[in-house]
Design a protein around this motif. Structure first.
Motif, PDB file in Angstrom:
ATOM      1  N   GLN A 152       0.830  -1.206   0.000  1.00 43.35           N
ATOM      2  CA  GLN A 152       0.000   0.000   0.000  1.00 43.35           C
ATOM      3  C   GLN A 152       0.866   1.257   0.000  1.00 43.35           C
ATOM      4  O   GLN A 152       0.595   2.212  -0.740  1.00 43.35           O
ATOM      5  N   GLN A 153       1.908   1.248   0.818  1.00 49.10           N
ATOM      6  CA  GLN A 153       2.741   2.443   0.902  1.00 49.10           C
ATOM      7  C   GLN A 153       3.555   2.640  -0.370  1.00 49.10           C
ATOM      8  O   GLN A 153       3.787   3.771  -0.793  1.00 49.10           O
ATOM      9  N   ARG A 154       3.968   1.572  -1.004  1.00 45.26           N
ATOM     10  CA  ARG A 154       4.677   1.702  -2.284  1.00 45.26           C
ATOM     11  C   ARG A 154       3.763   2.327  -3.333  1.00 45.26           C
ATOM     12  O   ARG A 154       4.199   3.151  -4.146  1.00 45.26           O
ATOM     13  N   VAL A 155       2.503   1.926  -3.331  1.00 47.89           N
ATOM     14  CA  VAL A 155       1.539   2.530  -4.256  1.00 47.89           C
ATOM     15  C   VAL A 155       1.370   4.014  -3.935  1.00 47.89           C
ATOM     16  O   VAL A 155       1.298   4.862  -4.843  1.00 47.89           O
ATOM     17  N   ALA A 156       1.336   4.346  -2.650  1.00 47.13           N
ATOM     18  CA  ALA A 156       1.221   5.753  -2.255  1.00 47.13           C
ATOM     19  C   ALA A 156       2.428   6.557  -2.744  1.00 47.13           C
ATOM     20  O   ALA A 156       2.297   7.721  -3.144  1.00 47.13           O
ATOM     21  N   PHE A 157       3.622   5.949  -2.715  1.00 48.95           N
ATOM     22  CA  PHE A 157       4.813   6.616  -3.253  1.00 48.95           C
ATOM     23  C   PHE A 157       4.597   6.942  -4.733  1.00 48.95           C
ATOM     24  O   PHE A 157       4.887   8.049  -5.191  1.00 48.95           O
ATOM     25  N   CYS A 158       4.117   5.936  -5.472  1.00 46.73           N
ATOM     26  CA  CYS A 158       3.907   6.121  -6.906  1.00 46.73           C
ATOM     27  C   CYS A 158       2.873   7.213  -7.175  1.00 46.73           C
ATOM     28  O   CYS A 158       3.042   8.017  -8.101  1.00 46.73           O
ATOM     29  N   ARG A 159       1.823   7.231  -6.380  1.00 47.97           N
ATOM     30  CA  ARG A 159       0.799   8.276  -6.561  1.00 47.97           C
ATOM     31  C   ARG A 159       1.405   9.661  -6.338  1.00 47.97           C
ATOM     32  O   ARG A 159       1.112  10.615  -7.067  1.00 47.97           O
ATOM     33  N   ALA A 160       2.275   9.788  -5.332  1.00 45.34           N
ATOM     34  CA  ALA A 160       2.895  11.082  -5.036  1.00 45.34           C
ATOM     35  C   ALA A 160       3.771  11.560  -6.185  1.00 45.34           C
ATOM     36  O   ALA A 160       3.936  12.760  -6.394  1.00 45.34           O
ATOM     37  N   LEU A 161       4.338  10.611  -6.938  1.00 47.56           N
ATOM     38  CA  LEU A 161       5.224  10.965  -8.037  1.00 47.56           C
ATOM     39  C   LEU A 161       4.530  10.954  -9.393  1.00 47.56           C
ATOM     40  O   LEU A 161       5.164  11.178 -10.429  1.00 47.56           O
ATOM     41  N   ALA A 162       3.228  10.710  -9.400  1.00 48.93           N
ATOM     42  CA  ALA A 162       2.501  10.505 -10.652  1.00 48.93           C
ATOM     43  C   ALA A 162       2.640  11.673 -11.619  1.00 48.93           C
ATOM     44  O   ALA A 162       2.800  11.481 -12.825  1.00 48.93           O
ATOM     45  N   ASN A 163       2.583  12.900 -11.112  1.00 46.34           N
ATOM     46  CA  ASN A 163       2.617  14.072 -11.977  1.00 46.34           C
ATOM     47  C   ASN A 163       4.013  14.659 -12.149  1.00 46.34           C
ATOM     48  O   ASN A 163       4.160  15.800 -12.602  1.00 46.34           O
ATOM     49  N   GLY A 164       5.035  13.883 -11.791  1.00 47.21           N
ATOM     50  CA  GLY A 164       6.403  14.344 -11.993  1.00 47.21           C
ATOM     51  C   GLY A 164       6.760  15.592 -11.218  1.00 47.21           C
ATOM     52  O   GLY A 164       7.273  16.550 -11.802  1.00 47.21           O
ATOM     53  N   PRO A 165       6.513  15.622  -9.900  1.00 43.77           N
ATOM     54  CA  PRO A 165       6.798  16.830  -9.120  1.00 43.77           C
ATOM     55  C   PRO A 165       8.295  17.105  -9.030  1.00 43.77           C
ATOM     56  O   PRO A 165       9.122  16.226  -9.278  1.00 43.77           O
ATOM     57  N   ARG A 166       8.617  18.331  -8.653  1.00 42.85           N
ATOM     58  CA  ARG A 166      10.020  18.681  -8.405  1.00 42.85           C
ATOM     59  C   ARG A 166      10.399  18.420  -6.955  1.00 42.85           C
ATOM     60  O   ARG A 166      11.563  18.204  -6.637  1.00 42.85           O
TER      61      ARG A 166
END
Length: 231
Positions: A152-166
């Motif tokens: 679950q937390q790995r998926v949350a990591f991916c969601r946080a990076l989904a839009n390519g943040p800086r």
């Protein structure tokens, strides 16, 4: 710092100001995170780290001080512009995954991209790529309830990076996991951050995890009291 992705200057925050029970949470915080730098924010409970992260991520406002994201001063921005900046340039990870339970792991990563105007097919491809990078590419079709805590937390990591943040802001991102899983999941997070060249400010109580980052900032009683490199 000219290359700072996050620059906080003179940040102050007081709750219940002018009332009984007034608490000054942050006292003139100066803190920068450079491009590609991963900074550990170490603090005891109640020291103000969550408040600092919320201000840095434009989820809250300081009473005094300035916040700049990738050189963009945020004082005086409209709510719409703050939301846009937050959606495009900042990723958030919390202690609890906060995934939407009715959607699959893949869909949880697709949705923020759709909100940012990314075509569905492109969003799904990026979501699958991110899941594969953190070792759960085979779990994309499962809903959060069918995943382990670490997954679950790995998926949350991916969601946080989904839009390519800086900038990535994380508040105890492995604090809800057992030590062995925490170590594995944090390793996956650090690999993902390094691969993408992100800047990150990560709050943790775990000094072993803090030592794996580029620099440690210690927050006590609302002030930065130690800023050190880690060998």
């Amino acid at each position: 710092m000219n290359d700072a992705v996050l620059n906080l200057r003179g940040i102050e925050k007081t709750y219940n100001k002018g009332q009984p029970g007034e608490v000054q949470v942050l006292r003139g915080i100066d803190l920068s995170v450079s491009r590609g730098e991963v900074v550990a924010l170490v603090a005891p409970s109640g020291a103000g780290k969550s408040t600092l992260l919320h201000i840095a991520g434009l989820l809250d406002t300081a009473d005094r001080g300035q916040v700049a994201i990738a050189g963009q001063e945020t004082a005086g921005l409209s709510d719409a512009r703050r939301t846009e900046l937050r959606r495009q340039d900042i990723g958030f990870i919390y202690q609890f995954h906060h995934l939407l339970p009715e959607f699959s792991a893949l869909e949880n990563i697709v949705l923020p991209q759709l909100a940012n105007g990314v075509p569905r097919r492109d969003a799904a491809e990026r979501a699958q790529t991110l899941l594969a990078r953190v070792g759960v590419g085979h779990r994309g079709g499962h809903r959060p309830a069918a995943l382990s805590g670490g997954e679950q937390q790995r998926v949350a990591f991916c969601r946080a990076l989904a839009n390519g943040p800086r900038l990535l802001l994380a508040d105890e991102p492995t604090g809800n996991l057992d030590p062995a899983t925490s170590d594995q999941v944090f390793g996956a997070l650090m690999d993902l951050v390094r691969e993408t060249g992100l800047s990150a400010l990560i709050a943790t109580h775990n000094l072993d995890l803090a030592a794996r980052m580029d620099r440690v900032v210690r927050l006590e009683a609302g002030s930065v009291v130690v800023a050190s490199g880690i060998a």
